[in-house]
Each structure stands twice: as structure tokens, then as C-alpha cells.
Design a protein around this motif. Structure first.
Motif, PDB file in Angstrom:
ATOM      1  N   ALA A 226       0.883  -1.283   0.051  1.00  0.00           N
ATOM      2  CA  ALA A 226      -0.115   0.071   0.016  1.00  0.00           C
ATOM      3  C   ALA A 226       0.919   1.183  -0.024  1.00  0.00           C
ATOM      4  O   ALA A 226       2.104   1.103   0.030  1.00  0.00           O
ATOM      5  CB  ALA A 226      -0.628  -0.012   1.154  1.00  0.00           C
ATOM      6  N   ARG A 227       0.079   2.345  -0.207  1.00  0.00           N
ATOM      7  CA  ARG A 227       1.004   3.467  -0.291  1.00  0.00           C
ATOM      8  C   ARG A 227       1.567   3.931   1.192  1.00  0.00           C
ATOM      9  O   ARG A 227       0.900   3.625   2.234  1.00  0.00           O
ATOM     10  CB  ARG A 227      -0.082   4.689  -0.607  1.00  0.00           C
ATOM     11  CG  ARG A 227       0.792   6.018  -0.943  1.00  0.00           C
ATOM     12  CD  ARG A 227      -0.246   7.198  -1.184  1.00  0.00           C
ATOM     13  NE  ARG A 227      -1.473   6.759  -1.801  1.00  0.00           N
ATOM     14  CZ  ARG A 227      -1.445   6.905  -3.221  1.00  0.00           C
ATOM     15  NH1 ARG A 227      -0.377   7.331  -4.158  1.00  0.00           N
ATOM     16  NH2 ARG A 227      -2.709   6.365  -3.792  1.00  0.00           N
TER      17      ARG A 227
ATOM     18  N   THR B 278      -5.549   5.576  -6.196  1.00  0.00           N
ATOM     19  CA  THR B 278      -5.409   4.141  -6.266  1.00  0.00           C
ATOM     20  C   THR B 278      -6.175   3.549  -7.406  1.00  0.00           C
ATOM     21  O   THR B 278      -7.269   4.048  -7.530  1.00  0.00           O
ATOM     22  CB  THR B 278      -5.694   3.452  -4.960  1.00  0.00           C
ATOM     23  OG1 THR B 278      -6.561   3.701  -4.507  1.00  0.00           O
ATOM     24  CG2 THR B 278      -4.696   3.993  -3.972  1.00  0.00           C
TER      25      THR B 278
END
Length: 235
Positions: A13-14, A41
Motif C-alpha cells: 500500500a501507499r 489508487t
């Protein structure tokens, strides 16, 4: 160049905090990094960073991607992903539980790819920019077996051009190849069915955000558009 995503991990994930700017990075390059960090996203896609070889550009941003449903096929996807997204042939290293044949089958059935945004201080004149995008994706699927005159590959190329054009890319700057292939297994895996797959290798010049600053690009938009292709395939 800068860690934008958290990895390794099956569901990368970011990062929670913006990446830290290294010394000496030009403003236009860092703005491109920030645009990737800030991009929306793409549903159904997992992102991983991939290394950009120092020998091919002065600076670069590399992002690997895999359709999330396909990632769950493997209990150790992060290791498999590292091997293939970083273009390291030869199978999984380090004694992971997945055999080389199983790994090949998993990757062959998955939709995955990568994109690199390369920055050159002294680029070829025909690019009209210091930036160039290069990208690869492999999309599983069974094209029409009667398509002997290139209709399927032409449709794939049209889909790529249309998608990039939506982001402002001049289609005259797009070049690449499309390969449709199918594996046949023998021996112990003779009964395994492997779907046909479409492989796209594409390069293009990303558009400038501002005509007054031709080297300022929205890198995140280019990454997101390529991720859309991986997520949805050729419609």
C-alpha cells in the motif's frame, strides 16, 4: 529512486508519509515522484516499486503492478513478484515453497506489468522531452483462434493508444510491440492448461503539464493509466 509504496508484502500500500527527497534530485523529477505518491489508487491493483537500472537513465521511477485477484493465487506472491517484475529469470531463490513449474503457471495466469518513467538530461531530440515512459504488461486471455489476420493484436494496440491518448499523450510518440503466445506443457505438467496471453511492450513521451515547463509531467497519471490496462485487460 524513492520509496513511494510500502513493500515487500502481499498487499502493498501507499506509504503513510511522503517520501523524503534525496540530495541533488531536480525539481521536475521530484514533482513527478510526488505525483505518483498522490495519484488515486486503481481498484483491484496492487503496486510495488521496482528498481530502475542506473545505466538506462539519469533518474527514474519504477512501479510494478499486479491484478489483486491474481495475486491471491500464491501463498508467497511477494517473492514471485520480485523475481518477475524485476526481470530476474531463473526461478524463485531462497528456498521458497513454490516450485519453478508452479511459479511459471501462476505468473502465466496472472495479469501483471510494470512501468518506468525515465528522465534524461540529454535526451534524443525526437522525444521533445527529457522524459520517456517504457512499460510492459502481460494479460491472460484466449483470443479468437480464427483471428489469423491480426484483428486481435490490432484491437490491443488500439486500446493502448486510446488509453494513453486520454492522458494527453501524443499518439505519434507511441511505439511498441504486441505478442500473443501460448505455452504447451509436457512431462508431469502435460495435463496443465495454460491460457493464451498477450504481452505488450510500449514506450511513449508523456505530456507536459504546462507548455511553459515541458519537463514537468504528471507521472502519477501515466502510472494509473497503465494500471487500468492491467486491471481490465483489453476490452
Amino acid at each position: 529512486m524513492a520509496q513511494i509504496f510500502s513493500f515487500p508484502g502481499r498487499a502493498s500500500a501507499r506509504r503513510e508519509h511522503p517520501p523524503v527527497r534525496p540530495d541533488g534530485v531536480p525539481d521536475t523529477v521530484w514533482h513527478a515522484v510526488q505525483s505518483v505518491f498522490a495519484m488515486p489508487t486503481v481498484p483491484g491493483v496492487q503496486f510495488h516499486e521496482v528498481p530502475v537500472p542506473k545505466s538506462i537513465a539519469d533518474y527514474g521511477i519504477g512501479v510494478g503492478m499486479v491484478r489483486a485477484d491474481d495475486a491471491t493465487q500464491s501463498d508467497d506472491w511477494s517473492a514471485l513478484w520480485h523475481v518477475y517484475s524485476c526481470a530476474h529469470p531463473g526461478g524463485i531463490q531462497g528456498g521458497n515453497a513454490i516450485g519453478s513449474g508452479d511459479m511459471h503457471k501462476i505468473v502465466g495466469e496472472a495479469a501483471w506489468g510494470w512501468i518506468m518513467l525515465l528522465y534524461y538530461a540529454d535526451p534524443p531530440q525526437e522525444w521533445e522531452s527529457r522524459w520517456r515512459c517504457v512499460a510492459f504488461c502481460r494479460i491472460p486471455g484466449q483470443p479468437d483462434t480464427h483471428d489469423d489476420d491480426g484483428h486481435y493484436t490490432a484491437a490491443c494496440w488500439h486500446a493502448v493508444n486510446s488509453g494513453l491518448h486520454k492522458t494527453g499523450v501524443d499518439t505519434d510518440t507511441i511505439s511498441g510491440t504486441i505478442t500473443v503466445s501460448h505455452d504447451t506443457f509436457f512431462g508431469r505438467q502435460a495435463n496443465d492448461n495454460m491460457p493464451a496471453r498477450c504481452e505488450l511492450r510500449v514506450s511513449w513521451t508523456p505530456p507536459a503539464r504546462d507548455l511553459d515547463t515541458p519537463d514537468s509531467i504528471d507521472a502519477g497519471m501515466q502510472v494509473a493509466q497503465w494500471a487500468e490496462l492491467v486491471a481490465h485487460g483489453i476490452g
